[in-house]
Scaffold this active site. Structure first.
Site, PDB file in Angstrom:
ATOM      1  N   GLU A  79       0.825  -1.224   0.000  1.00 49.82           N
ATOM      2  CA  GLU A  79       0.000   0.000   0.000  1.00 49.82           C
ATOM      3  C   GLU A  79       0.854   1.268   0.000  1.00 49.82           C
ATOM      4  OE1 GLU A  79      -3.034  -0.290   3.084  1.00 49.82           O
ATOM      5  OE2 GLU A  79      -4.069  -1.864   1.965  1.00 49.82           O
TER       6      GLU A  79
ATOM      7  N   GLU B 248      -5.409  -8.476  -0.326  1.00 46.77           N
ATOM      8  CA  GLU B 248      -6.114  -8.167   0.936  1.00 46.77           C
ATOM      9  C   GLU B 248      -7.582  -7.969   0.604  1.00 46.77           C
ATOM     10  OE1 GLU B 248      -4.638  -5.248   3.688  1.00 46.77           O
ATOM     11  OE2 GLU B 248      -2.554  -5.638   3.101  1.00 46.77           O
TER      12      GLU B 248
ATOM     13  N   GLN C  66      -7.444 -11.174   7.534  1.00 44.91           N
ATOM     14  CA  GLN C  66      -6.256 -11.988   7.652  1.00 44.91           C
ATOM     15  C   GLN C  66      -6.669 -13.392   8.099  1.00 44.91           C
ATOM     16  OE1 GLN C  66      -3.049  -9.898   9.649  1.00 44.91           O
ATOM     17  NE2 GLN C  66      -3.418  -8.007   8.542  1.00 44.91           N
TER      18      GLN C  66
HETATM   19  O1  AHR Z   1      -4.993  -6.028   6.970  1.00 49.44           O
HETATM   20  C1  AHR Z   1      -4.919  -4.909   7.788  1.00 49.44           C
HETATM   21  C2  AHR Z   1      -4.222  -3.728   7.114  1.00 49.44           C
HETATM   22  O2  AHR Z   1      -5.035  -3.256   6.075  1.00 49.44           O
HETATM   23  C3  AHR Z   1      -2.909  -4.021   6.449  1.00 49.44           C
HETATM   24  O3  AHR Z   1      -1.819  -3.939   7.299  1.00 49.44           O
HETATM   25  C4  AHR Z   1      -2.812  -2.940   5.407  1.00 49.44           C
HETATM   26  O4  AHR Z   1      -2.075  -3.339   4.280  1.00 49.44           O
HETATM   27  C5  AHR Z   1      -4.254  -2.613   5.090  1.00 49.44           C
HETATM   28  O5  AHR Z   1      -4.484  -1.241   5.119  1.00 49.44           O
END
Ligand code: AHR
Length: 507
Positions: free
Chosen positions: A172, A291, A348
């Site tokens: 990001e 993500e 996650q």
């Molecule tokens: O997954 C949580 C966070 O969300 C990660 O660290 C980041 O890449 C995103 O903004």
């Protein structure tokens, strides 16, 4: 309500890359410490990793796990996490305002991944660091022996190289919250140079460049085009990230959000192909949706938290039945875009916006979103068939028009002769009488039929009631076979996730 869909064995999207069922572990909150790693836990193995958590991950069939961040990676010095544990420094992690003890580092994580039967998708720090440290890390991890860093790894007790194949060039990097955030020009140049030297160390790797942090970023689209202008010849994938929430409790609108994900994917594909045309390139860039998830429940609690704790509970969203439905619909979107989405990571995996929750030192359980993921990952193997919707009821929501009541994906496993159907009925009140014709495929029997639904869309699983939301066997699905093939009929409960697996011939 009624829905009629048609699939044909010869109208395919693509082979489904197993890596779309990837996930993500960041050094964040209790994902590592108290999540996968908990040496005092009764099920901990000799390396301190919880067996009960590994068992749940194995049940989810996760082929690849992204590591170590996330925002964390943009301030991470990988050297802090190798060598004798007692000599490793504790550091301030500026991304999450916590203290990182560095007890787990790259070698421990590789051990864990082996035990969890998954591959590591490694990220390098392009926030505070650059190409030199990225090439050092890949030499440490992937070079067999005989150089300073490969021999350093061997001196740390790891004789064989990890041979990590998949590498993310930062995280990001367009986000102002990112340590060392960059403009597209700055990032594009650094990513290209890092990619070059990393590949010179190990030509077998695959590389992911950062796309926008989400499609609402002001620089979205121009970021992708410029980054690819710099990196096109050096990378295989461009990343996408998205999280959805329902903070204003508009469930009909929330359950349509995968349509936004679909639009996002198709737009990024268009940008990749624009750069391809501009460069007159024969190479196609694919997508790594590394993500994605629902994330909003924990935001309030996280804002009140005290800084500089070690492994505090952070981003611990407790997922509801309706979250599981959107996760199911997002999985369907990823599957139906399998021609270009080759990697995706549910963000996650443990405790942090995760399908698996733990008590540090105590119980572990499956959140509601565990189920659609585990189903899709288990039966989503083979070739994705192109859906054609003959007729379906549609409705409008606050942000979306013509939202179909039903979302489906079909995956044909040529090896086992099975066709898996994944279906979400997002209508909140009505069942949908559904018929799915299978072209010339003949279905001999239904081998699996599972349904996830509950009259209370806000119901959750907890340590005390871990199976409050769990799939139950479906009933009433029927197969009728007339020339040229079969039709499956079933009644989809309101607000439900359904999996039907059929034994088919004519493959
Ligand atoms: O997954 C949580 C966070 O969300 C990660 O660290 C980041 O890449 C995103 O903004």
């Amino acid at each position: 309500m009624k829905a009629h869909l048609h699939y044909d064995r010869h109208f395919t999207v693509s082979e489904l890359d197993r890596r779309v069922f990837g996930s993500f572990i960041e050094h964040l909150g209790r994902a590592v410490y108290g999540g996968i790693f908990d040496p005092g836990h009764p099920t901990a193995d000799e390396n301190g990793f919880r067996r009960d958590v590994i068992d749940l991950i194995t049940e989810m069939n996760v082929p690849v796990v992204r590591y170590p961040g996330g925002n964390f990676v943009s301030g991470y010095d990988w050297e802090d996490g190798v060598g004798p544990v007692g000599e490793r420094p504790a550091r301030l992690d500026l991304a999450w305002a916590t203290v990182e003890p560095n007890t787990v580092g790259v070698n421990e994580f590789a051990n864990w991944a082996r035990a969890a039967k998954t591959e590591v998708m490694m990220a390098v720090n392009l926030g505070t660091r650059g190409p030199a440290e990225a090439r050092d890390l890949i030499e440490y991890c992937n070079h067999p022996a005989g150089t300073r860093l490969s021999d350093l790894r061997r001196s740390h007790g790891v004789a064989e190289p990890h041979a990590f194949k998949l590498w993310c060039l930062g995280n990001e990097m367009d986000g102002p919250w990112q340590i060392g955030a960059k403009t597209a020009t700055e990032y594009g140049r650094v990513a290209r140079e890092a990619a070059k030297v990393m590949r010179w160390v190990d030509p077998s790797i695959e590389l992911v460049a950062c796309g926008s942090s989400n499609s609402k970023m002001a620089t979205y689209a121009s970021w992708e085009a410029e980054v690819l202008d710099h990196t096109y010849d050096q990378v295989e994938f461009l990343s996408l990230h998205t999280y959805y929430g329902n903070p204003d409790d508009d469930t009909a609108n929330f359950l349509a959000r995968n349509l936004d994900m679909d639009r996002f994917i198709k737009s990024v594909v268009a940008i990749c192909d624009y750069v391809k045309a501009k460069k007159r390139s024969a190479k196609t860039i694919n997508l790594s949706f590394d993500e994605w998830n629902v994330w909003f429940h924990s935001r309030g609690a996280d804002q009140k938290r005290e800084r500089w704790q070690e492994a505090p509970p952070l981003l611990e969203d407790i997922y509801t039945m309706e979250d599981a439905l959107l996760v199911g619909a997002m999985l369907i979107t990823l599957i139906n875009n399998a021609d270009r989405v080759k990697i995706a990571c549910l963000a996650q995996l443990v405790n942090v916006i995760a399908p698996i929750m733990t008590e540090t030192g105590g119980r572990a359980w499956r959140q509601t979103i565990f189920w659609p993921f585990a189903h899709a990952s288990h039966w989503g193997r083979g070739t994705v068939l192109r859906p054609s919707v003959v007729a379906v009821d549609r409705h409008d929501t606050r942000d979306f028009t013509d939202v179909p009541a039903v979302e489906t994906a079909a995956v044909l496993n040529e090896e086992t002769g099975e066709l898996a159907l994944f279906i979400v009925n997002r209508d909140l009140k009505e069942a949908v009488e559904t018929s799915i014709s299978l072209g010339a495929l003949k279905a001999s029997r239904i081998t699996q039929h599972h349904v996830l639904s509950d009259p209370d869309l806000k119901a959750v699983n907890t340590a005390a009631a871990p199976d409050r939301i769990a799939p139950r066997p479906g009933s009433g699905a029927a197969v009728e076979t007339t020339a040229p093939g079969s039709t499956v009929t079933l009644r989809l409960a309101p607000a439900s996730w359904t999996v039907v697996v059929l034994e088919v011939s004519g493959v």
